[in-house]
Design a protein around this motif. Structure first.
Motif, PDB file in Angstrom:
ATOM      1  N   TRP A  55       0.828  -1.202   0.000  1.00  0.00           N
ATOM      2  CA  TRP A  55       0.000   0.000   0.000  1.00  0.00           C
ATOM      3  C   TRP A  55       0.868   1.261   0.000  1.00  0.00           C
ATOM      4  CZ3 TRP A  55      -3.052  -3.017   4.028  1.00  0.00           C
ATOM      5  CH2 TRP A  55      -4.241  -3.519   3.492  1.00  0.00           C
ATOM      6  N   SER A  56       1.525   1.496   1.118  1.00  0.00           N
ATOM      7  CA  SER A  56       2.358   2.685   1.288  1.00  0.00           C
ATOM      8  C   SER A  56       3.145   2.509   2.575  1.00  0.00           C
ATOM      9  CB  SER A  56       1.497   3.953   1.384  1.00  0.00           C
ATOM     10  OG  SER A  56       0.727   3.927   2.583  1.00  0.00           O
ATOM     11  N   TRP A  57       4.037   3.441   2.861  1.00  0.00           N
ATOM     12  CA  TRP A  57       4.836   3.311   4.071  1.00  0.00           C
ATOM     13  C   TRP A  57       3.980   3.398   5.325  1.00  0.00           C
ATOM     14  CZ3 TRP A  57       5.004   7.180   7.714  1.00  0.00           C
ATOM     15  CH2 TRP A  57       4.563   8.455   7.310  1.00  0.00           C
ATOM     16  N   GLN A  58       2.799   4.032   5.239  1.00  0.00           N
ATOM     17  CA  GLN A  58       1.931   4.098   6.422  1.00  0.00           C
ATOM     18  C   GLN A  58       1.234   2.771   6.694  1.00  0.00           C
ATOM     19  OE1 GLN A  58       1.541   6.301   3.769  1.00  0.00           O
ATOM     20  NE2 GLN A  58       1.088   8.365   4.529  1.00  0.00           N
ATOM     21  N   SER A  59       0.789   2.104   5.624  1.00  0.00           N
ATOM     22  CA  SER A  59      -0.018   0.895   5.795  1.00  0.00           C
ATOM     23  C   SER A  59       0.757  -0.387   5.522  1.00  0.00           C
ATOM     24  CB  SER A  59      -1.248   0.960   4.870  1.00  0.00           C
ATOM     25  OG  SER A  59      -2.056   2.076   5.188  1.00  0.00           O
ATOM     26  N   GLY A  60       1.857  -0.317   4.763  1.00  0.00           N
ATOM     27  CA  GLY A  60       2.723  -1.466   4.574  1.00  0.00           C
ATOM     28  C   GLY A  60       2.219  -2.478   3.560  1.00  0.00           C
ATOM     29  N   TYR A  61       2.641  -3.729   3.757  1.00  0.00           N
ATOM     30  CA  TYR A  61       2.352  -4.789   2.801  1.00  0.00           C
ATOM     31  C   TYR A  61       0.917  -5.300   2.926  1.00  0.00           C
ATOM     32  CZ  TYR A  61       7.245  -5.193   1.458  1.00  0.00           C
ATOM     33  OH  TYR A  61       8.495  -4.931   0.958  1.00  0.00           O
ATOM     34  N   ILE A  62       0.398  -5.738   1.789  1.00  0.00           N
ATOM     35  CA  ILE A  62      -0.871  -6.464   1.754  1.00  0.00           C
ATOM     36  C   ILE A  62      -0.515  -7.931   1.964  1.00  0.00           C
ATOM     37  CG2 ILE A  62      -2.875  -7.071   0.359  1.00  0.00           C
ATOM     38  CD1 ILE A  62      -2.339  -4.453  -1.234  1.00  0.00           C
ATOM     39  N   ASN A  63      -0.984  -8.507   3.045  1.00  0.00           N
ATOM     40  CA  ASN A  63      -0.644  -9.895   3.347  1.00  0.00           C
ATOM     41  C   ASN A  63      -1.307 -10.867   2.388  1.00  0.00           C
ATOM     42  OD1 ASN A  63       0.870  -9.032   5.538  1.00  0.00           O
ATOM     43  ND2 ASN A  63      -0.819  -9.270   6.986  1.00  0.00           N
ATOM     44  N   LEU A  64      -2.535 -10.544   2.004  1.00  0.00           N
ATOM     45  CA  LEU A  64      -3.301 -11.456   1.155  1.00  0.00           C
ATOM     46  C   LEU A  64      -4.348 -10.684   0.360  1.00  0.00           C
ATOM     47  CD1 LEU A  64      -4.633 -14.969   1.994  1.00  0.00           C
ATOM     48  CD2 LEU A  64      -6.280 -13.245   1.292  1.00  0.00           C
ATOM     49  N   LYS A  65      -4.454 -11.026  -0.925  1.00  0.00           N
ATOM     50  CA  LYS A  65      -5.492 -10.474  -1.802  1.00  0.00           C
ATOM     51  C   LYS A  65      -6.396 -11.599  -2.276  1.00  0.00           C
ATOM     52  CE  LYS A  65      -3.300  -6.455  -4.065  1.00  0.00           C
ATOM     53  NZ  LYS A  65      -2.891  -5.896  -5.387  1.00  0.00           N
ATOM     54  N   ILE A  66      -7.693 -11.414  -2.083  1.00  0.00           N
ATOM     55  CA  ILE A  66      -8.685 -12.329  -2.649  1.00  0.00           C
ATOM     56  C   ILE A  66      -9.686 -11.477  -3.426  1.00  0.00           C
ATOM     57  CG2 ILE A  66     -10.462 -14.057  -2.193  1.00  0.00           C
ATOM     58  CD1 ILE A  66      -9.102 -14.742   0.387  1.00  0.00           C
ATOM     59  N   GLU A  67      -9.775 -11.717  -4.720  1.00  0.00           N
ATOM     60  CA  GLU A  67     -10.674 -10.945  -5.570  1.00  0.00           C
ATOM     61  C   GLU A  67     -11.474 -11.887  -6.464  1.00  0.00           C
ATOM     62  OE1 GLU A  67      -7.710  -7.042  -6.025  1.00  0.00           O
ATOM     63  OE2 GLU A  67      -7.975  -8.428  -7.702  1.00  0.00           O
ATOM     64  N   GLY A  68     -12.686 -11.463  -6.783  1.00  0.00           N
ATOM     65  CA  GLY A  68     -13.525 -12.271  -7.664  1.00  0.00           C
ATOM     66  C   GLY A  68     -14.884 -11.642  -7.854  1.00  0.00           C
ATOM     67  N   ILE A  69     -15.841 -12.454  -8.283  1.00  0.00           N
ATOM     68  CA  ILE A  69     -17.202 -11.965  -8.501  1.00  0.00           C
ATOM     69  C   ILE A  69     -18.200 -12.957  -7.920  1.00  0.00           C
ATOM     70  CG2 ILE A  69     -16.656 -10.609 -10.558  1.00  0.00           C
ATOM     71  CD1 ILE A  69     -17.608 -12.887 -12.272  1.00  0.00           C
ATOM     72  N   SER A  70     -19.340 -12.404  -7.506  1.00  0.00           N
ATOM     73  CA  SER A  70     -20.457 -13.210  -7.020  1.00  0.00           C
ATOM     74  C   SER A  70     -21.737 -12.416  -7.258  1.00  0.00           C
ATOM     75  CB  SER A  70     -20.316 -13.518  -5.529  1.00  0.00           C
ATOM     76  OG  SER A  70     -21.474 -14.190  -5.047  1.00  0.00           O
ATOM     77  N   PRO A  71     -22.784 -13.054  -7.768  1.00  0.00           N
ATOM     78  CA  PRO A  71     -24.054 -12.355  -7.983  1.00  0.00           C
ATOM     79  C   PRO A  71     -24.614 -11.732  -6.708  1.00  0.00           C
ATOM     80  CG  PRO A  71     -24.046 -14.462  -9.128  1.00  0.00           C
ATOM     81  CD  PRO A  71     -22.825 -14.439  -8.268  1.00  0.00           C
ATOM     82  N   LYS A  72     -24.183 -12.205  -5.544  1.00  0.00           N
ATOM     83  CA  LYS A  72     -24.679 -11.671  -4.276  1.00  0.00           C
ATOM     84  C   LYS A  72     -24.094 -10.300  -3.934  1.00  0.00           C
ATOM     85  CE  LYS A  72     -27.471 -14.865  -2.542  1.00  0.00           C
ATOM     86  NZ  LYS A  72     -27.044 -15.681  -1.396  1.00  0.00           N
ATOM     87  N   CYS A  73     -23.010  -9.914  -4.609  1.00  0.00           N
ATOM     88  CA  CYS A  73     -22.358  -8.638  -4.298  1.00  0.00           C
ATOM     89  C   CYS A  73     -23.124  -7.475  -4.925  1.00  0.00           C
ATOM     90  CB  CYS A  73     -20.921  -8.632  -4.820  1.00  0.00           C
ATOM     91  SG  CYS A  73     -19.833  -9.774  -3.975  1.00  0.00           S
ATOM     92  N   ASN A  74     -23.457  -6.482  -4.101  1.00  0.00           N
ATOM     93  CA  ASN A  74     -24.139  -5.274  -4.599  1.00  0.00           C
ATOM     94  C   ASN A  74     -23.109  -4.225  -5.000  1.00  0.00           C
ATOM     95  OD1 ASN A  74     -26.732  -6.367  -4.007  1.00  0.00           O
ATOM     96  ND2 ASN A  74     -26.436  -5.816  -1.851  1.00  0.00           N
ATOM     97  N   THR A  75     -22.207  -4.604  -5.883  1.00  0.00           N
ATOM     98  CA  THR A  75     -21.135  -3.724  -6.338  1.00  0.00           C
ATOM     99  C   THR A  75     -21.107  -3.734  -7.858  1.00  0.00           C
ATOM    100  OG1 THR A  75     -19.567  -5.564  -6.233  1.00  0.00           O
ATOM    101  CG2 THR A  75     -19.726  -4.143  -4.288  1.00  0.00           C
ATOM    102  N   ARG A  76     -20.271  -2.842  -8.422  1.00  0.00           N
ATOM    103  CA  ARG A  76     -20.129  -2.787  -9.877  1.00  0.00           C
ATOM    104  C   ARG A  76     -19.607  -4.127 -10.391  1.00  0.00           C
ATOM    105  NH1 ARG A  76     -16.124  -1.122 -13.579  1.00  0.00           N
ATOM    106  NH2 ARG A  76     -16.979  -0.141 -15.466  1.00  0.00           N
ATOM    107  N   LYS A  77     -20.296  -4.692 -11.343  1.00  0.00           N
ATOM    108  CA  LYS A  77     -19.969  -5.987 -11.938  1.00  0.00           C
ATOM    109  C   LYS A  77     -19.941  -7.105 -10.900  1.00  0.00           C
ATOM    110  CE  LYS A  77     -17.369  -4.101 -15.845  1.00  0.00           C
ATOM    111  NZ  LYS A  77     -16.094  -4.149 -16.618  1.00  0.00           N
ATOM    112  N   HIS A  78     -20.617  -6.882  -9.768  1.00  0.00           N
ATOM    113  CA  HIS A  78     -20.731  -7.898  -8.705  1.00  0.00           C
ATOM    114  C   HIS A  78     -19.366  -8.360  -8.196  1.00  0.00           C
ATOM    115  CE1 HIS A  78     -24.992  -8.077  -9.576  1.00  0.00           C
ATOM    116  NE2 HIS A  78     -24.715  -8.317 -10.851  1.00  0.00           N
TER     117      HIS A  78
END
Length: 236
Positions: free
Chosen positions: A136-159
């Motif tokens: 991320w940045s020197w304030q927040s540091g490393y992202i330990n884990l990323k999980i990304e994908g899609i699900s029809p249940k998500c109320n977001t852009r392109k689910h």
């Protein structure tokens, strides 16, 4: 006599194998699955709660890997951290040099994520290079884990759902220490199963579809992540 002794010493020093530890690579294989099905990019899966899920990105750090031997000795991985990309097969096999005369493996220890010292140590190289997209940045540091994908249940852009789990400062320190017992006969490899179905059994997409910063939600997801890992004996 001194001359003969010196010759013997020199002969031993230049003899092949003298002074070596007879080390051999010990292999650790990461086996990603969703319940009993292999994890494949673009394939749809059904979560334990009945949600349809397709994973598009799954990357995480394993760091400070250690093998505990049956004689009490601890073997540490000389590489600080490994960036695992589930959809990049070459990253799913790790090799740790182990003395061939040592006892059998009793347990496997590792961190899921990057420790606070490394986070504040400035620019890193190799798998820890910020250019890898896991920083991320020197304030927040490393992202330990990323999980990304899609699900029809998500109320977001392109689910789409996005879980970027990290944070190294208390009270939001998202690193998790994991210990797996290896109850097998002496071997030269370990298979670590990573079951995403256990993670998504805790997820409600209607209330939590995005986590992009350190905080209480990232801590909650980090706890869910520890349930994914187990020692797996593949069928022969």
């Amino acid at each position: 006599m001194n001359k003969i002794l010196r010759c013997l010493i020199l002969a031993c020093c230049f003899c092949p194998g003298y002074g070596q530890n007879h080390q051999q690579p010990f292999e650790i294989h990461i086996s990603p699955v969703f319940a009993s099905a292999p994890l494949v990019a673009g394939r749809w899966y059904l979560s334990p709660s009945g949600d349809s899920i397709q994973l598009t990105n799954l990357r995480f750090y394993l760091s400070d890997i250690q093998l505990e031997l049956s004689n009490g000795q601890i073997i540490s991985d000389p590489q600080k951290a490994h960036l695992i990309d589930i959809f990049e097969p070459s990253t799913l096999q790790l090799s740790i040099p182990v003395d061939s005369q040592n006892a059998s493996i009793k347990s496997l220890h590792f961190n899921l994520g990057i420790d606070s010292t490394t986070n504040v140590s400035g620019a890193q190289a190799g798998d820890l290079d910020p250019a890898k997209g896991m920083y991320w940045s020197w304030q927040s540091g490393y992202i330990n884990l990323k999980i990304e994908g899609i699900s029809p249940k998500c109320n977001t852009r392109k689910h789409a759902f996005q879980y970027h789990i990290g944070g190294y400062l208390q009270p939001n320190r998202a690193l998790r220490k994991i210990e797996l017992h290896v109850n097998t006969t002496p071997q030269e490899e370990i298979f670590v199963k990573m079951d995403l179905a256990t993670f998504f059994s805790n997820i409600n997409f209607t209330t939590l579809s995005q986590v992009m910063t350190p905080g209480s939600n990232a801590m909650k997801l980090a706890n869910y992540c520890t349930q994914m890992f187990s020692i797996h004996a593949p069928k022969k």
